[in-house]
Design a protein around this motif. Sequence first.
Motif, PDB file in Angstrom:
ATOM      1  N   GLN A 173       0.826  -1.216   0.000  1.00 53.25           N
ATOM      2  CA  GLN A 173       0.000   0.000   0.000  1.00 53.25           C
ATOM      3  C   GLN A 173       0.859   1.265   0.000  1.00 53.25           C
ATOM      4  O   GLN A 173       0.528   2.250  -0.663  1.00 53.25           O
ATOM      5  N   LYS A 176       2.353   1.619  -3.538  1.00 55.93           N
ATOM      6  CA  LYS A 176       1.311   2.073  -4.461  1.00 55.93           C
ATOM      7  C   LYS A 176       1.020   3.559  -4.271  1.00 55.93           C
ATOM      8  O   LYS A 176       0.778   4.284  -5.230  1.00 55.93           O
ATOM      9  N   GLU A 181       4.894   0.528  -9.378  1.00 56.59           N
ATOM     10  CA  GLU A 181       4.281  -0.701  -9.855  1.00 56.59           C
ATOM     11  C   GLU A 181       4.735  -1.825  -8.917  1.00 56.59           C
ATOM     12  O   GLU A 181       5.938  -1.975  -8.692  1.00 56.59           O
ATOM     13  N   GLN A 195      -3.906  -9.265  -4.961  1.00 60.96           N
ATOM     14  CA  GLN A 195      -4.538  -8.529  -6.058  1.00 60.96           C
ATOM     15  C   GLN A 195      -5.443  -7.421  -5.539  1.00 60.96           C
ATOM     16  O   GLN A 195      -5.477  -6.317  -6.092  1.00 60.96           O
ATOM     17  N   GLY A 198      -3.773  -4.264  -4.909  1.00 66.91           N
ATOM     18  CA  GLY A 198      -3.287  -3.542  -6.078  1.00 66.91           C
ATOM     19  C   GLY A 198      -1.958  -4.016  -6.615  1.00 66.91           C
ATOM     20  O   GLY A 198      -1.357  -3.357  -7.471  1.00 66.91           O
ATOM     21  N   THR A 200       0.521  -7.256  -8.333  1.00 66.84           N
ATOM     22  CA  THR A 200       0.474  -8.450  -9.179  1.00 66.84           C
ATOM     23  C   THR A 200       1.064  -9.622  -8.400  1.00 66.84           C
ATOM     24  O   THR A 200       2.218  -9.558  -7.970  1.00 66.84           O
TER      25      THR A 200
END
Length: 339
Positions: A173, A176, A181, A195, A198, A200
């Motif tokens: 978090q 992000k 990324e 996921q 946020g 991958t």
Amino acid sequence: MTTAFSPIPATMKVAIAPSAGADLVIDQRPIPELDAGHLLVRVMAAGINPLDGKIRADQAEHAQQRLPSTIGLDMAGVVVAVAPDVTAFHVGDEVFGMVGGVGGHPGTLSEYIAADARLLALKPEELTWQEAAVLPLVFITAWEGLVDRAQVKAGDKVLVHGGAGGVGHIAIQIAKSFGAEVWATGTASQHEVIQALGATPIDYENETVEGYVTRATQGEGFDIVYDTVGGKTIDASFAAVRTYTGHVVTSLGWGTHSLAPLSFRGATYSGVFTLLPLLTGKGLSHHGDILQQAARLARSGALRPILSDRRFGLAQVNEAFAQMASPRNRGKVAVTIRG
């Protein structure tokens, strides 16, 4: 000492770890006196961490907390008294922080605690008492690694090892929020959580380091790799970082590792030891500053800790520790002291 919550009782309930591995017991202790620079906080909720479990088992020599003692690092509560020299906080303020439980300091699994004002921040109203109580240790650890050490920025490709864990899900978090990324390792059952945060997901059990580095970065490596797992994952981190400009951070730098793979990339390594201010008395105000950033992100909607779906009061503190240690547990565990 001044207070709007008069009278403060003479004694309080606390959870004591009596000896290595023994159940915690609830006992009565005198309300602590305030030293200069301190607040008396009525604890509303306390967070428990794996480190608390190790201290309870007397398996955390680095925490310098001898048994018997009250344990618990994290808490959220209401200021009920302030030392005369404290001006940053006032009676009635709602606060949170990592304020005790190591270095001989009394722990947070108690009805009241005397806390150094420099370690605290105002609790954002967007967080419940329980959510605020579980944040301090994991947020400070994640922030020190990503921001203080690696200087995360927009566009960075960040890999978080253990993305569904306590520090890991907060690190996602934070990264992000800076515009990075983010990829994160976890088991297949953890991918949905990763996921939702946020990031991958990477199934580290079924994909090689070379495989996911190629897939995510075209073989260039990640700008920042944050290891929250330790052990062989540190070696995997050295293999996954970008040449020259990459930065590996770990909060669990135990064991012996060859630095050659990192050196061959010309990359950088940093360790995070979040307990240092409580152990040494140095850098206390920086922890308070970091928690102000946590409050800012929570107010903006960019930060929310994941809580376990079970709830515990102080009388169920041993059940709370069992829940935290369970492989089926998902989320941070809080103990509600009041309400």
